[in-house]
Scaffold this motif. Structure first.
Motif, mmCIF file in Angstrom:
data_model
loop_
_atom_site.group_PDB
_atom_site.id
_atom_site.type_symbol
_atom_site.label_atom_id
_atom_site.label_comp_id
_atom_site.label_asym_id
_atom_site.label_seq_id
_atom_site.Cartn_x
_atom_site.Cartn_y
_atom_site.Cartn_z
ATOM 1 N N PHE A 58 0.805 -1.226 0.000
ATOM 2 C CA PHE A 58 0.000 0.000 0.000
ATOM 3 C C PHE A 58 0.838 1.277 0.000
ATOM 4 O O PHE A 58 0.287 2.370 0.075
ATOM 5 N N ASP A 59 2.156 1.139 -0.082
ATOM 6 C CA ASP A 59 3.029 2.309 -0.039
ATOM 7 C C ASP A 59 2.695 3.310 -1.148
ATOM 8 O O ASP A 59 2.639 4.519 -0.937
ATOM 9 N N LYS A 60 2.450 2.803 -2.352
ATOM 10 C CA LYS A 60 2.120 3.678 -3.479
ATOM 11 C C LYS A 60 0.753 4.339 -3.289
ATOM 12 O O LYS A 60 0.563 5.517 -3.613
ATOM 13 N N ASP A 61 -0.211 3.595 -2.747
ATOM 14 C CA ASP A 61 -1.568 4.130 -2.574
ATOM 15 C C ASP A 61 -1.603 5.318 -1.619
ATOM 16 O O ASP A 61 -2.410 6.236 -1.779
ATOM 17 N N VAL A 62 -0.719 5.302 -0.625
ATOM 18 C CA VAL A 62 -0.682 6.395 0.344
ATOM 19 C C VAL A 62 -0.392 7.719 -0.356
ATOM 20 O O VAL A 62 -0.938 8.768 0.008
ATOM 21 N N GLY A 63 0.436 7.684 -1.365
ATOM 22 C CA GLY A 63 0.760 8.907 -2.096
ATOM 23 C C GLY A 63 -0.315 9.345 -3.059
ATOM 24 O O GLY A 63 -0.322 10.511 -3.496
ATOM 25 N N GLU A 64 -1.217 8.447 -3.417
ATOM 26 C CA GLU A 64 -2.230 8.755 -4.424
ATOM 27 C C GLU A 64 -3.616 9.033 -3.849
ATOM 28 O O GLU A 64 -4.397 9.776 -4.444
ATOM 29 N N MET A 65 -3.953 8.426 -2.722
ATOM 30 C CA MET A 65 -5.275 8.610 -2.125
ATOM 31 C C MET A 65 -5.309 9.877 -1.281
ATOM 32 O O MET A 65 -4.270 10.368 -0.824
ATOM 33 N N GLN A 66 -6.502 10.405 -1.085
ATOM 34 C CA GLN A 66 -6.661 11.571 -0.210
ATOM 35 C C GLN A 66 -8.050 11.541 0.411
ATOM 36 O O GLN A 66 -8.964 10.882 -0.080
ATOM 37 N N GLY A 67 -8.209 12.255 1.519
ATOM 38 C CA GLY A 67 -9.506 12.328 2.187
ATOM 39 C C GLY A 67 -9.340 12.598 3.662
ATOM 40 O O GLY A 67 -8.285 12.320 4.252
ATOM 41 N N ASN A 68 -10.367 13.136 4.274
ATOM 42 C CA ASN A 68 -10.333 13.363 5.724
ATOM 43 C C ASN A 68 -11.119 12.290 6.474
ATOM 44 O O ASN A 68 -11.118 12.268 7.706
ATOM 45 N N LEU A 69 -11.785 11.402 5.726
ATOM 46 C CA LEU A 69 -12.456 10.240 6.307
ATOM 47 C C LEU A 69 -11.843 8.991 5.689
ATOM 48 O O LEU A 69 -11.574 8.957 4.478
ATOM 49 N N GLY A 70 -11.632 7.957 6.485
ATOM 50 C CA GLY A 70 -11.065 6.734 5.931
ATOM 51 C C GLY A 70 -11.317 5.524 6.799
ATOM 52 O O GLY A 70 -11.422 5.637 8.024
ATOM 53 N N ILE A 71 -11.455 4.354 6.152
ATOM 54 C CA ILE A 71 -11.522 3.085 6.856
ATOM 55 C C ILE A 71 -10.631 2.088 6.121
ATOM 56 O O ILE A 71 -10.412 2.202 4.911
ATOM 57 N N GLY A 72 -10.096 1.130 6.837
ATOM 58 C CA GLY A 72 -9.252 0.125 6.212
ATOM 59 C C GLY A 72 -9.244 -1.142 7.018
ATOM 60 O O GLY A 72 -9.668 -1.162 8.189
ATOM 61 N N CYS A 73 -8.772 -2.234 6.415
ATOM 62 C CA CYS A 73 -8.852 -3.520 7.095
ATOM 63 C C CYS A 73 -7.734 -4.453 6.671
ATOM 64 O O CYS A 73 -7.111 -4.299 5.622
ATOM 65 N N ILE A 74 -7.488 -5.424 7.525
ATOM 66 C CA ILE A 74 -6.704 -6.614 7.227
ATOM 67 C C ILE A 74 -7.683 -7.777 7.310
ATOM 68 O O ILE A 74 -8.438 -7.891 8.281
ATOM 69 N N SER A 75 -7.696 -8.645 6.302
ATOM 70 C CA SER A 75 -8.691 -9.723 6.278
ATOM 71 C C SER A 75 -8.054 -11.045 5.873
ATOM 72 O O SER A 75 -7.175 -11.082 5.012
ATOM 73 N N ASP A 76 -8.499 -12.115 6.492
ATOM 74 C CA ASP A 76 -8.077 -13.456 6.101
ATOM 75 C C ASP A 76 -9.030 -14.078 5.094
ATOM 76 O O ASP A 76 -8.806 -15.199 4.641
#
Length: 470
Positions: A58-76
């Motif tokens: 996700f290193d590249k995505d951090v530089g491309e995404m933007q927003g003041n609201l966010g959710i994320g997950c780790i899933s099996d």
């Protein structure tokens, strides 16, 4: 299992979201995802993390995404977060839990006009998509979350992100945790309580069972009242909780010290090992607790090679998992040869890995290997959380031993005897496992001692996997 993290900030939150989700990497090894909302609307990224860690993918995505609201997950399991467009508006959703009545819920949604779901490569429906469809049956997000919690057999904790804020909902009986952190210009919500500490947040509140909170950069509002009944998973403290986490105010590492101490008290002077050792990583703190109580030195007779080997249950086949478990544990010959070892593991599920560990200790010159699992015998498959890849209760070493001794399936009353320390059937089961695993001695943590180690009333804990009681 799985874990998630969310942020509602007055500033761009992507970097904080990235690190907060990454701190949940111990809870899953297959997929990671992030979704944000800002001036560009909803954005999302999902990656496979089986062969590369979350941070790398996700290193590249951090530089491309933007927003003041966010959710994320780790899933099996299923890919998430999902982006949903409905009569309630657009929203993103991520979940942690288990649905036992999937087919019943699918039939109900089909009969009410829902025409289709995406099918995953496993042939199953994405559980998070099913939860989203249940939410959309109601007139508001809050009503939809409550409806989903009511009709799902199992457990379901979730984060829902709209254009205005985050809805955080702990599952109906609080089997999994959910905690909110705060700082001057932001709030966050997390499965693991430690995930926001290094991001500058402090504890704000831990949601109660069934509680629904609406979180914005300005504040937190309870929009769904909590339930008094709680059945939080006791295995959180024993195994999959991270040492720096606390649940219901009880720290994981401290609980494991108490657990090891109680194992030592039960042993008394019945065994005289030279050293106490923990199976890395979740057995280590239990072993330290035992060592401190017994006054016997703690040592590391084998070391986990962490630079490249992933977690042992990541591959889909048991043979692959066994191979990785064997490859990543390296014996320290000088600490094993001619020694009597007492080994503590968090649990014994199938028994394969611990037996192989014991065998290489003997091959390395150990005189004795005494084993103390840090929880009672696992007799029942979990109905509420996906903490094991076992497809059948017959994967459990206890159930295979019972099946052989009873000559077939047995009644709940007989299983209850096998769960009772001191009973004839319990002692026979333990002795048979000891012989099969080639341990010098074997003694499990008792359920009453486990409850005391945690420190919550027994009625507040889920112990189904140990005693079959809901």
């Amino acid at each position: 299992m799985g874990g998630f993290f969310g942020v509602a900030s007055k500033k761009d939150c992507v970097l904080e979201l990235f690190y907060g989700v990454d701190y949940h990497s111990h809870l899953g090894t297959r997929r990671g995802g992030m979704a944000t909302f800002g001036k560009q609307g909803f954005e999302r990224a999902i990656h496979n993390i089986e062969n590369s860690p979350f941070r790398t993918k996700f290193d590249k995505d951090v530089g491309e995404m933007q927003g003041n609201l966010g959710i994320g997950c780790i899933s099996d399991f299923e890919p998430q977060p999902l982006l949903i467009r409905s009569h309630l508006g657009s929203f993103a959703i991520t979940t942690v839990g288990k649905i036992n009545n999937t087919e019943e819920l699918l039939d109900m949604t089909y009969s009410q006009g829902h025409t289709h779901f995406q099918e995953m490569s496993t042939g199953q429906v994405n559980a998070t998509e099913l939860v989203a469809s249940l939410i959309c049956k109601q007139a508001s997000i809050t009503e939809g979350i409550r409806y989903a919690q009511d009709v799902i057999d199992g457990s379901m904790t979730m984060l829902v992100m709209t254009e205005k804020g985050l809805y955080a909902a702990r599952d109906k009986k609080g089997r999994t945790p959910l905690v909110i952190g705060c700082k001057e210009d932001a709030y966050c919500v997390s499965f693991e309580s430690f995930a926001y500490i290094n991001l500058g947040y402090r504890d704000y509140k831990e949601l109660k069972p069934a509680e629904i909170a609406f979180i914005t950069p300005e504040g937190v509002e309870t929009v769904g009242e909590p339930s008094e009944e709680m059945k939080i998973c006791s295995f959180l403290w024993v195994y999959y909780g991270y040492p720096t986490s606390s649940y219901e105010g009880i720290n994981v590492e401290e609980m494991r010290y108490k657990c090891g101490s109680m194992l030592a008290k039960r042993d008394g002077n019945q065994v005289e090992p030279d050293v106490i050792a923990g199976v890395p990583d979740s057995g280590v703190a239990h072993a330290i607790g035992y060592s401190n109580e017994a006054g016997i030195p703690y040592a590391r007779p084998f070391i986990k090679y962490t630079p490249t080997w992933p977690r042992s249950f990541m591959p889909t086949t048991q043979n692959q998992r066994n191979l990785i478990a064997r490859m990543k544990l390296i014996p320290v010959q000088a600490l094993i040869e001619h020694k009597k070892l007492l080994l503590i593991d968090d649990s014994i599920v199938r028994g394969t890995q611990l037996r192989e560990t014991t065998e290489f200790l003997y091959r390395s010159g150990a005189k004795e290997v005494h084993v103390r699992p840090a929880c009672p015998p696992l007799l029942y498959g979990c109905k509420y959380l996906n903490f094991s890849r076992s497809k059948s209760e017959m994967d459990l070493i206890t159930r295979r031993v019972i099946l052989e001794k009873e000559g077939g399936e047995c009644s709940p009353e007989v299983l209850e005897e096998y769960a009772k320390p001191g009973s004839c059937r319990y002692e026979q089961m333990i002795e048979e496992i000891r012989k099969q695993q080639n341990f010098t001695t074997l003694r499990y943590h008792r359920l009453d001692d486990l409850v005391e180690s945690i420190g919550l009333p027994a009625c507040k804990l889920c112990t189904y996997c140990f005693n079959g009681k809901e």
